[in-house]
Design an enzyme around this catalytic site. Structure first.
Site, PDB file in Angstrom:
ATOM      1  N   SER A 141      46.560  65.253  55.973  1.00 20.87           N
ATOM      2  CA  SER A 141      45.749  65.801  54.883  1.00 20.87           C
ATOM      3  C   SER A 141      46.633  66.582  53.928  1.00 20.87           C
ATOM      4  O   SER A 141      47.693  67.084  54.312  1.00 20.87           O
ATOM      5  CB  SER A 141      44.688  66.748  55.451  1.00 20.87           C
ATOM      6  OG  SER A 141      44.068  67.481  54.416  1.00 20.87           O
ATOM      7  N   TYR A 199      42.463  73.809  61.227  1.00 15.37           N
ATOM      8  CA  TYR A 199      42.539  72.418  60.761  1.00 15.37           C
ATOM      9  C   TYR A 199      43.884  72.132  60.082  1.00 15.37           C
ATOM     10  O   TYR A 199      44.562  71.136  60.376  1.00 15.37           O
ATOM     11  CB  TYR A 199      41.381  72.165  59.795  1.00 15.37           C
ATOM     12  CG  TYR A 199      41.351  70.802  59.143  1.00 15.37           C
ATOM     13  CD1 TYR A 199      40.824  69.698  59.808  1.00 15.37           C
ATOM     14  CD2 TYR A 199      41.824  70.607  57.840  1.00 15.37           C
ATOM     15  CE1 TYR A 199      40.781  68.446  59.206  1.00 15.37           C
ATOM     16  CE2 TYR A 199      41.779  69.371  57.229  1.00 15.37           C
ATOM     17  CZ  TYR A 199      41.256  68.293  57.915  1.00 15.37           C
ATOM     18  OH  TYR A 199      41.211  67.066  57.305  1.00 15.37           O
TER      19      TYR A 199
HETATM   20  P1  NAD Z   1      34.267  61.284  58.846  1.00 17.01           P
HETATM   21  O1  NAD Z   1      33.430  62.365  59.385  1.00 17.01           O
HETATM   22  O2  NAD Z   1      33.580  60.125  58.267  1.00 17.01           O
HETATM   23  O3  NAD Z   1      35.303  60.778  59.937  1.00 17.01           O
HETATM   24  C1  NAD Z   1      35.745  61.576  60.994  1.00 17.01           C
HETATM   25  C2  NAD Z   1      35.427  60.852  62.283  1.00 17.01           C
HETATM   26  O4  NAD Z   1      36.075  61.523  63.364  1.00 17.01           O
HETATM   27  C3  NAD Z   1      33.965  60.821  62.655  1.00 17.01           C
HETATM   28  O5  NAD Z   1      33.316  59.703  62.104  1.00 17.01           O
HETATM   29  C4  NAD Z   1      34.002  60.741  64.173  1.00 17.01           C
HETATM   30  O6  NAD Z   1      33.759  59.413  64.604  1.00 17.01           O
HETATM   31  C5  NAD Z   1      35.430  61.090  64.523  1.00 17.01           C
HETATM   32  N1  NAD Z   1      35.467  62.119  65.558  1.00 17.01           N
HETATM   33  C6  NAD Z   1      35.411  63.448  65.411  1.00 17.01           C
HETATM   34  N2  NAD Z   1      35.449  64.055  66.612  1.00 17.01           N
HETATM   35  C7  NAD Z   1      35.537  63.052  67.542  1.00 17.01           C
HETATM   36  C8  NAD Z   1      35.619  63.028  68.959  1.00 17.01           C
HETATM   37  N3  NAD Z   1      35.646  64.179  69.676  1.00 17.01           N
HETATM   38  N4  NAD Z   1      35.664  61.831  69.585  1.00 17.01           N
HETATM   39  C9  NAD Z   1      35.652  60.686  68.866  1.00 17.01           C
HETATM   40  N5  NAD Z   1      35.588  60.660  67.516  1.00 17.01           N
HETATM   41  C10 NAD Z   1      35.541  61.829  66.869  1.00 17.01           C
HETATM   42  O7  NAD Z   1      35.206  61.985  57.740  1.00 17.01           O
HETATM   43  P2  NAD Z   1      36.545  61.470  57.003  1.00 17.01           P
HETATM   44  O8  NAD Z   1      36.703  62.412  55.876  1.00 17.01           O
HETATM   45  O9  NAD Z   1      36.521  60.035  56.762  1.00 17.01           O
HETATM   46  O10 NAD Z   1      37.674  61.840  58.067  1.00 17.01           O
HETATM   47  C11 NAD Z   1      38.643  60.905  58.498  1.00 17.01           C
HETATM   48  C12 NAD Z   1      39.996  61.588  58.567  1.00 17.01           C
HETATM   49  O11 NAD Z   1      40.393  61.955  57.246  1.00 17.01           O
HETATM   50  C13 NAD Z   1      40.027  62.879  59.374  1.00 17.01           C
HETATM   51  O12 NAD Z   1      41.198  62.925  60.153  1.00 17.01           O
HETATM   52  C14 NAD Z   1      40.081  63.948  58.308  1.00 17.01           C
HETATM   53  O13 NAD Z   1      40.691  65.128  58.777  1.00 17.01           O
HETATM   54  C15 NAD Z   1      40.906  63.253  57.253  1.00 17.01           C
HETATM   55  N6  NAD Z   1      40.826  63.822  55.918  1.00 17.01           N
HETATM   56  C16 NAD Z   1      39.673  63.803  55.217  1.00 17.01           C
HETATM   57  C17 NAD Z   1      39.643  64.366  53.940  1.00 17.01           C
HETATM   58  C18 NAD Z   1      38.385  64.383  53.110  1.00 17.01           C
HETATM   59  O14 NAD Z   1      38.381  65.016  52.062  1.00 17.01           O
HETATM   60  N7  NAD Z   1      37.316  63.739  53.508  1.00 17.01           N
HETATM   61  C19 NAD Z   1      40.799  64.915  53.391  1.00 17.01           C
HETATM   62  C20 NAD Z   1      41.972  64.894  54.140  1.00 17.01           C
HETATM   63  C21 NAD Z   1      41.975  64.346  55.399  1.00 17.01           C
END
Ligand code: NAD
Ligand code: MG
Length: 298
Positions: free
Chosen positions: A190, A203
């Site tokens: 991130s 985080y």
């Molecule tokens: P999202 O909520 O759609 O995806 C995160 C997923 O993590 C969930 O769908 C869930 O299935 C999984 N998860 C969480 N805890 C879990 C557990 N204990 N066991 C199994 N699965 C688990 O949100 P997203 O934004 O698509 O996140 C995906 C990645 O992107 C993450 O690593 C997040 O940190 C990163 N990210 C997101 C952003 C943003 O702005 N959305 C920015 C930077 C990084």
């Protein structure tokens, strides 16, 4: 992308500017209830046979960035195994339908990656269902904002560490015996790794750790022909943000601090993962590819 979208496109306007209303969900949330709906590439991602016959495990593959990666990989010709939490079945089914419509395998493996034994089972079930494994996308993540360190209790700290760091270690380690030369590991970090928000200390710590894990492991595995890289998203419209990933009053203007002046859509991340998974990136090792709308990083 469709032909229309491949035409000269102003990135500030590729997606209409959204200002989502307040909407609270509890962790891990449901993409299906996110308003407005994010673009995971359902209609917009066009594949060009860049991952034909590849076999990918994607954690957090039910929603958000992981869903966009799953759809793109399938359109590029890969079979996928998706992990998510059992409460996210609706979202996983939506992605699986799209993958199967491409004639690709979608193996659904719900379960909690905070458990080491489950991580090992996840990898072996994925490899069995797909007939091997050559792409691992460690994308699942946990993010809850906390204003004050005094309120960051051990339970949350542990959940963030287990989900974001331990699981990445456990899953990658379990996958190694399956990964032949040419295989790729892609971790989701991130912009928080470089610009930590004061309210996301635990985080941001994991995301900086993921960069270190990625680069160190990349050096270790490159001689074995396995490339390890990371993608660092900026502000992307996903359910993570409305499950206490941010305070509700930040959601409406999320992403307006980027150079493009808008939040990103999950589909805009997919090409970065496709690039790092495909042999076209054969000389890219230990890299973090930033996809953040213009938030300069070191
Ligand atoms: P999202 O909520 O759609 O995806 C995160 C997923 O993590 C969930 O769908 C869930 O299935 C999984 N998860 C969480 N805890 C879990 C557990 N204990 N066991 C199994 N699965 C688990 O949100 P997203 O934004 O698509 O996140 C995906 C990645 O992107 C993450 O690593 C997040 O940190 C990163 N990210 C997101 C952003 C943003 O702005 N959305 C920015 C930077 C990084
Ligand atoms: Mg989800």
């Amino acid at each position: 992308m469709t032909d229309d979208q491949l035409a000269l496109t102003d990135p500030t306007k590729r997606f209409s500017h959204i200002t989502p209303q307040r909407q609270q969900q509890s962790v891990p949330g449901q993409d299906a209830r996110l308003n407005p709906s994010p673009d995971h590439g359902e209609e917009s991602y066009r594949g060009t046979e860049r991952l034909t016959g590849r076999k990918a495990l994607i954690t957090g593959g039910d929603s958000g960035i992981g869903a966009a990666v799953a759809i793109a990989f399938a359109r590029e010709g890969a079979d996928v195994a998706l992990n998510y939490l059992p409460s996210e079945q609706v979202d996983a089914d939506h992605v699986a339908d799209i993958v199967r419509a491409e004639g690709r395998i979608a193996e659904l493996i719900p379960g909690d990656i905070r458990e080491r034994d489950f991580c090992a089972e996840l990898v072996s079930q994925a490899a069995e269902a797909l007939g091997g494994l050559d792409i691992v996308v460690n994308n699942a993540g946990h993010q809850i904002f906390t204003e004050d360190l005094e309120d960051l209790d051990d339970e949350q700290f542990d959940r963030t560490m287990k989900t974001n760091l331990y699981a990445m270690h456990w899953i990658t380690r379990a996958a190694l015996p399956h990964l032949q030369p040419g295989s790729t590991v892609i971790n989701t970090t991130s912009v928080q790794a470089y610009k930590p928000s004061p309210i996301l200390v635990d985080y941001a710590t994991t995301k900086a750790g993921i960069n270190g894990f990625t680069k160190g492991l990349a050096m270790q595995l490159a001689p074995r022909g396995i490339r390890v890289n990371a993608v660092a998203p900026g502000p992307i419209w996903t359910v993570l943000q409305v499950t206490d990933g941010q305070p509700q009053d930040k959601i409406e203007h999320f992403g307006e601090n980027t150079a493009l002046g808008r939040m990103g859509q999950p589909v805009e991340l997919a090409p970065a993962y496709v690039f790092l998974a495909s042999p076209e990136s054969s000389y890219v090792v230990g890299e973090t590819l930033n996809v953040n709308g213009g938030l300069p990083t070191p």
